[in-house]
Write a protein that holds these residues in place. Sequence first.
Motif, PDB file in Angstrom:
ATOM      1  N   ASP A   1       4.281  -6.602   5.514  1.00  0.00           N
ATOM      2  CA  ASP A   1       5.414  -6.189   4.682  1.00  0.00           C
ATOM      3  C   ASP A   1       5.015  -5.935   3.235  1.00  0.00           C
ATOM      4  OD1 ASP A   1       7.176  -6.304   6.799  1.00  0.00           O
ATOM      5  OD2 ASP A   1       7.683  -8.413   6.450  1.00  0.00           O
ATOM      6  N   THR A   2       3.716  -6.029   2.951  1.00  0.00           N
ATOM      7  CA  THR A   2       3.213  -5.803   1.593  1.00  0.00           C
ATOM      8  C   THR A   2       2.444  -4.495   1.550  1.00  0.00           C
ATOM      9  OG1 THR A   2       2.999  -8.191   1.260  1.00  0.00           O
ATOM     10  CG2 THR A   2       1.821  -6.759  -0.287  1.00  0.00           C
ATOM     11  N   HIS A   3       3.021  -3.510   0.876  1.00  0.00           N
ATOM     12  CA  HIS A   3       2.336  -2.216   0.731  1.00  0.00           C
ATOM     13  C   HIS A   3       1.244  -2.370  -0.326  1.00  0.00           C
ATOM     14  CE1 HIS A   3       2.220   2.298   0.729  1.00  0.00           C
ATOM     15  NE2 HIS A   3       1.576   2.017  -0.399  1.00  0.00           N
ATOM     16  N   ARG A   4       0.021  -2.067   0.053  1.00  0.00           N
ATOM     17  CA  ARG A   4      -1.114  -2.195  -0.874  1.00  0.00           C
ATOM     18  C   ARG A   4      -1.651  -0.819  -1.228  1.00  0.00           C
ATOM     19  NH1 ARG A   4      -3.988  -7.239  -1.018  1.00  0.00           N
ATOM     20  NH2 ARG A   4      -3.151  -8.829   0.402  1.00  0.00           N
ATOM     21  N   ASP A   5      -1.934  -0.648  -2.501  1.00  0.00           N
ATOM     22  CA  ASP A   5      -2.570   0.591  -2.933  1.00  0.00           C
ATOM     23  C   ASP A   5      -4.077   0.566  -2.701  1.00  0.00           C
ATOM     24  OD1 ASP A   5      -0.185   1.771  -3.782  1.00  0.00           O
ATOM     25  OD2 ASP A   5      -0.308   0.786  -5.736  1.00  0.00           O
ATOM     26  N   ASN A   6      -4.637  -0.643  -2.580  1.00  0.00           N
ATOM     27  CA  ASN A   6      -6.061  -0.776  -2.322  1.00  0.00           C
ATOM     28  C   ASN A   6      -6.371  -0.195  -0.947  1.00  0.00           C
ATOM     29  OD1 ASN A   6      -8.680  -1.620  -1.700  1.00  0.00           O
ATOM     30  ND2 ASN A   6      -8.450  -3.577  -2.751  1.00  0.00           N
ATOM     31  N   PRO A   7      -7.190   0.843  -0.856  1.00  0.00           N
ATOM     32  CA  PRO A   7      -7.419   1.516   0.439  1.00  0.00           C
ATOM     33  C   PRO A   7      -8.157   0.651   1.452  1.00  0.00           C
ATOM     34  CG  PRO A   7      -8.916   2.378  -1.226  1.00  0.00           C
ATOM     35  CD  PRO A   7      -7.949   1.494  -1.950  1.00  0.00           C
ATOM     36  N   GLU A   8      -8.758  -0.471   1.019  1.00  0.00           N
ATOM     37  CA  GLU A   8      -9.452  -1.329   1.969  1.00  0.00           C
ATOM     38  C   GLU A   8      -8.469  -2.126   2.820  1.00  0.00           C
ATOM     39  OE1 GLU A   8     -12.374  -3.779   0.185  1.00  0.00           O
ATOM     40  OE2 GLU A   8     -13.489  -2.107  -0.705  1.00  0.00           O
ATOM     41  N   PHE A   9      -7.226  -2.258   2.361  1.00  0.00           N
ATOM     42  CA  PHE A   9      -6.221  -3.020   3.079  1.00  0.00           C
ATOM     43  C   PHE A   9      -5.227  -2.039   3.704  1.00  0.00           C
ATOM     44  CE2 PHE A   9      -8.028  -5.862   0.016  1.00  0.00           C
ATOM     45  CZ  PHE A   9      -7.999  -7.118   0.613  1.00  0.00           C
ATOM     46  N   ARG A  10      -5.347  -1.874   5.026  1.00  0.00           N
ATOM     47  CA  ARG A  10      -4.536  -0.865   5.691  1.00  0.00           C
ATOM     48  C   ARG A  10      -3.652  -1.444   6.791  1.00  0.00           C
ATOM     49  NH1 ARG A  10      -3.850   3.897   3.479  1.00  0.00           N
ATOM     50  NH2 ARG A  10      -3.881   4.974   5.493  1.00  0.00           N
ATOM     51  N   ALA A  11      -3.543  -2.752   6.888  1.00  0.00           N
ATOM     52  CA  ALA A  11      -2.748  -3.332   7.972  1.00  0.00           C
ATOM     53  C   ALA A  11      -1.295  -2.866   7.913  1.00  0.00           C
ATOM     54  CB  ALA A  11      -2.820  -4.855   7.922  1.00  0.00           C
ATOM     55  N   TRP A  12      -0.734  -2.745   6.692  1.00  0.00           N
ATOM     56  CA  TRP A  12       0.659  -2.324   6.541  1.00  0.00           C
ATOM     57  C   TRP A  12       0.903  -0.957   7.172  1.00  0.00           C
ATOM     58  CZ3 TRP A  12       1.532   2.250   4.065  1.00  0.00           C
ATOM     59  CH2 TRP A  12       0.496   2.751   3.268  1.00  0.00           C
ATOM     60  N   TYR A  13      -0.129  -0.130   7.202  1.00  0.00           N
ATOM     61  CA  TYR A  13      -0.013   1.216   7.754  1.00  0.00           C
ATOM     62  C   TYR A  13       0.219   1.160   9.269  1.00  0.00           C
ATOM     63  CZ  TYR A  13      -1.249   6.150   8.474  1.00  0.00           C
ATOM     64  OH  TYR A  13      -1.235   7.481   8.811  1.00  0.00           O
ATOM     65  N   TYR A  14      -0.217   0.049   9.905  1.00  0.00           N
ATOM     66  CA  TYR A  14      -0.072  -0.131  11.355  1.00  0.00           C
ATOM     67  C   TYR A  14       1.005  -1.162  11.669  1.00  0.00           C
ATOM     68  CZ  TYR A  14      -4.461   2.421  11.592  1.00  0.00           C
ATOM     69  OH  TYR A  14      -5.428   3.382  11.468  1.00  0.00           O
ATOM     70  N   LYS A  15       1.960  -1.249  10.786  1.00  0.00           N
ATOM     71  CA  LYS A  15       2.982  -2.288  10.859  1.00  0.00           C
ATOM     72  C   LYS A  15       3.702  -2.320  12.197  1.00  0.00           C
ATOM     73  CE  LYS A  15       7.151  -3.727   8.320  1.00  0.00           C
ATOM     74  NZ  LYS A  15       7.944  -3.478   7.087  1.00  0.00           N
ATOM     75  N   GLN A  16       4.149  -1.191  12.673  1.00  0.00           N
ATOM     76  CA  GLN A  16       4.954  -1.160  13.899  1.00  0.00           C
ATOM     77  C   GLN A  16       4.159  -1.681  15.095  1.00  0.00           C
ATOM     78  OE1 GLN A  16       6.798   2.616  14.715  1.00  0.00           O
ATOM     79  NE2 GLN A  16       7.571   1.998  16.722  1.00  0.00           N
ATOM     80  N   GLY A  17       2.950  -1.159  15.265  1.00  0.00           N
ATOM     81  CA  GLY A  17       2.136  -1.583  16.400  1.00  0.00           C
ATOM     82  C   GLY A  17       1.725  -3.039  16.324  1.00  0.00           C
ATOM     83  N   LEU A  18       1.404  -3.513  15.127  1.00  0.00           N
ATOM     84  CA  LEU A  18       1.004  -4.910  14.979  1.00  0.00           C
ATOM     85  C   LEU A  18       2.184  -5.842  15.189  1.00  0.00           C
ATOM     86  CD1 LEU A  18      -1.533  -4.709  12.011  1.00  0.00           C
ATOM     87  CD2 LEU A  18      -2.027  -5.230  14.405  1.00  0.00           C
ATOM     88  N   LYS A  19       3.365  -5.438  14.731  1.00  0.00           N
ATOM     89  CA  LYS A  19       4.539  -6.301  14.937  1.00  0.00           C
ATOM     90  C   LYS A  19       4.889  -6.395  16.422  1.00  0.00           C
ATOM     91  CE  LYS A  19       6.730  -6.793  10.509  1.00  0.00           C
ATOM     92  NZ  LYS A  19       8.015  -6.970   9.817  1.00  0.00           N
TER      93      LYS A  19
END
Length: 512
Positions: free
Chosen positions: A475-493
């Motif tokens: 639930d935390t949108h990160r601008d740091n490109p190394e952290f991309r988990a938020w981008y896969y939020k639906q599948g991970l949830k």
Amino acid sequence: MGFGQPTGNLRIRTIDDENDKPTPVRVRLTQSGKPIPALPGEAVAVSYGLWDHADGYAFQPDSSFYIDGAFSLDLAPGNYQLTLSKGPEFLRQSHELTIEPGVSLQKTFRLKRWIDMAARHWYSADDHIHIRRSPSENEFLLNWIRAEDLNVGVMLKMGDFWATYYPQYAFGEQGVYQRGNHLLTSGQEDPRTPELGHALGFGADASVRFAQSYYYYDKVFDEIRRRGGLAGYAHQAESFHGYRGLTLDGLRGKVDVLEILQYCVSARPLRTEQYYRMLDLGFPLTAVAGSDFPWCGQDHEHGTPERTARIGNARFYTYLDEPFSASAWQKAVAAGRTFVSSGPMLDLRVNKARPGDRLDVKPGDSLTVTVHAYGQAEQVPLYALELIAHGQVLNRVTSNEPGQSAEHLSLIYPFEALQRGMWIAARCFGDSTQAAHTTPVYVTVNGSGFHNPKTTGKYLSQSEEYLRELEKELDTHRDNPEFRAWYYKQGLKSRIQETREVIANLRKRLAR
């Protein structure tokens, strides 16, 4: 050496004391504590480095080098210190040498074992070596692992969200290079993310990477296993939040192996918190270990000459009841016939069962556990041997007790009138950097589980906390490109929800 300065010559041969044949070894040559910058032409050289850069070639990170039985070097007159080593089963040697001008000093040194584990059907492996490999490097790299007395060197292709590193020319049978009882094989450390940890896989017939669904580790694990390999987590599932990934994938039955001994997280290499959590919840995991060369050493940040990245400094042993080969080794690893070690050697038997075995008994039956630990008084001095069941120390002996020594510790422990299953393992400690731990023997009663009813509530709650921690990350949108988990939020949830359903079912089933 200055212009015109007279030199002497040093000629060294290294012989295996058991068979009188030349043997590869690791060499470190110093003068007044400083490594000699000159390199013999016989040094076995392969390019290696962090992020697949050419940071090193013939010299290792501690300024040692490998030879295949002999080397010659011209040196300025003076006193030198020579250290020869060949993994933990051989005795390390140190020698004072004096070079005189115009004189050739010729020495032959015999490398002696204090124990021969392969003769006992236990074969050593480092599952975590990062060096790019083409067929032309095979013979050189094989000499590197022979010089560290490893039977198996697993060469890992590494990946992250953006790219891959340390390519391997082939996987599966095509990627195996074997000579005698030593072989190289391919694997992968990919996916690797700071939110879920670093995945580990080896033995598959191809590397597996889903760039468009990078954070779905389970897809990779399923495919690696479908292709004949084993999959799991590196770095004790501690660094890079690996415990989150282990929870997500381990509780859904996707994980085969876990590295529990390594110098990446701590100078004390054995770390078992996440391992015991999974075992107590009733999930079998094979214990493995690897150096993570060239990244991790006993003092990775502040390395001294003796405490830097080194192939084989963390390793595991696998028991084979058939001739050694890549397929036989992998089959035995899959069966859990392993113990990890940075020096001590272990032999655990529950009745006749070995690590990884499943032993089913009837209610009221008795068991006898026998454990032996082996060391060497000067270089691998044993201190304590412990019998572990359900994460608790049931029996402990030390080298100070009658009948025990720094070279051999042993204990016999009876389990009487068993009513409930359990996992049983052994661990051993030497100095602060030397430890060993077995994969458990899994004991069940009338086919019941081996989980620990006293801790399942705690560990299931801890697992739920890890899932909440991951949800917060998503639930935390990160601008740091190394952290991309938020981008896969639906599948991970959706995977988190599947894991919660597993936890709920475990609570019901284990409560019974």
